[in-house]
Design a protein around this motif. Structure first.
Motif, short mmCIF file in Angstrom:
data_model
loop_
_atom_site.label_atom_id
_atom_site.label_comp_id
_atom_site.label_asym_id
_atom_site.label_seq_id
_atom_site.Cartn_x
_atom_site.Cartn_y
_atom_site.Cartn_z
N ALA A 100 -7.75 1.86 14.19
CA ALA A 100 -7.40 2.80 13.11
C ALA A 100 -7.72 4.23 13.53
N LEU A 101 -8.87 4.42 14.18
CA LEU A 101 -9.23 5.77 14.65
C LEU A 101 -8.28 6.23 15.76
N ALA A 102 -7.88 5.33 16.64
CA ALA A 102 -6.92 5.67 17.69
C ALA A 102 -5.59 6.09 17.07
N PHE A 103 -5.15 5.36 16.04
CA PHE A 103 -3.92 5.73 15.35
C PHE A 103 -4.06 7.14 14.77
N MET A 140 0.82 -1.21 0.00
CA MET A 140 0.00 0.00 0.00
C MET A 140 0.86 1.27 0.00
N GLY A 141 2.07 1.17 -0.50
CA GLY A 141 2.91 2.34 -0.67
C GLY A 141 3.40 2.99 0.61
N GLY A 142 3.45 2.24 1.68
CA GLY A 142 3.95 2.79 2.93
C GLY A 142 2.93 3.56 3.73
N VAL A 143 1.68 3.54 3.28
CA VAL A 143 0.60 4.23 4.00
C VAL A 143 0.16 3.36 5.17
N ALA A 144 -0.17 3.97 6.29
CA ALA A 144 -0.62 3.23 7.47
C ALA A 144 -1.87 2.42 7.13
N ARG A 145 -1.83 1.13 7.52
CA ARG A 145 -2.95 0.24 7.24
C ARG A 145 -3.13 -0.73 8.39
N ILE A 146 -4.28 -1.39 8.39
CA ILE A 146 -4.56 -2.40 9.40
C ILE A 146 -3.82 -3.67 8.99
N ALA A 147 -2.96 -4.16 9.87
CA ALA A 147 -2.16 -5.35 9.56
C ALA A 147 -3.05 -6.51 9.16
N GLY A 148 -2.58 -7.26 8.15
CA GLY A 148 -3.32 -8.41 7.67
C GLY A 148 -4.43 -8.06 6.69
N ARG A 199 -5.70 -4.88 3.50
CA ARG A 199 -5.29 -3.79 2.62
C ARG A 199 -6.11 -2.54 2.93
N ILE A 200 -6.72 -2.51 4.11
CA ILE A 200 -7.53 -1.38 4.55
C ILE A 200 -6.62 -0.34 5.18
N ARG A 201 -6.60 0.84 4.55
CA ARG A 201 -5.75 1.92 5.05
C ARG A 201 -6.45 2.67 6.19
N VAL A 202 -5.65 3.19 7.09
CA VAL A 202 -6.21 4.00 8.18
C VAL A 202 -7.01 5.15 7.59
N MET A 203 -6.49 5.76 6.52
CA MET A 203 -7.21 6.91 5.95
C MET A 203 -8.56 6.50 5.38
N ASP A 204 -8.72 5.26 4.93
CA ASP A 204 -10.02 4.79 4.44
C ASP A 204 -11.03 4.78 5.58
N VAL A 205 -10.62 4.27 6.73
CA VAL A 205 -11.49 4.21 7.90
C VAL A 205 -11.82 5.63 8.37
N VAL A 206 -10.80 6.48 8.43
CA VAL A 206 -11.00 7.87 8.88
C VAL A 206 -11.97 8.60 7.96
#
Length: 92
Positions: free
Chosen positions: A62-65, A18-26, A28-35
């Motif tokens: 993800a929201l805590a991150f 995912m290009g080094g973007v923060a994601r949920i381990a395991g 392909r859901i990025r933190v920014m998607d959840v946010v």
């Protein structure tokens, strides 16, 4: 006696996937998607959990991150928006 740390089994990672973007381990859901889904579109955490097919705990992690690293996640969002805009211009 030290208190025992209990883990919930959800981790946020930044790696080459995912290009080094923060994601949920395991996933392909990025933190920014959840946010974006929760904070910007107003979806409930329960809805986000079902929409992305991830545990509710992962949504909250993800929201805590995000709340601990808001500038990092905002930068990820901005970079993604710039990438999409550049791609759109190339297509037109």
């Amino acid at each position: 006696m030290k208190p025992k740390v209990l883990e919930i089994g959800v981790k946020i990672v930044r790696d080459k996937l995912m290009g080094g973007v923060a994601r949920i381990a395991g996933t392909r859901i990025r933190v920014m998607d959840v946010v974006e889904q929760h904070l910007f579109l107003g979806s409930s955490p329960e809805y986000v959990s079902k929409a992305f097919d991830i545990p509710l705990a992962a949504v909250y992690e993800a929201l805590a991150f995000y709340y601990q690293h808001p500038e990092e996640v905002r930068k990820d969002i901005k970079n993604h928006e710039e990438f999409v805009e550049k791609f759109r211009k190339q297509l037109s």
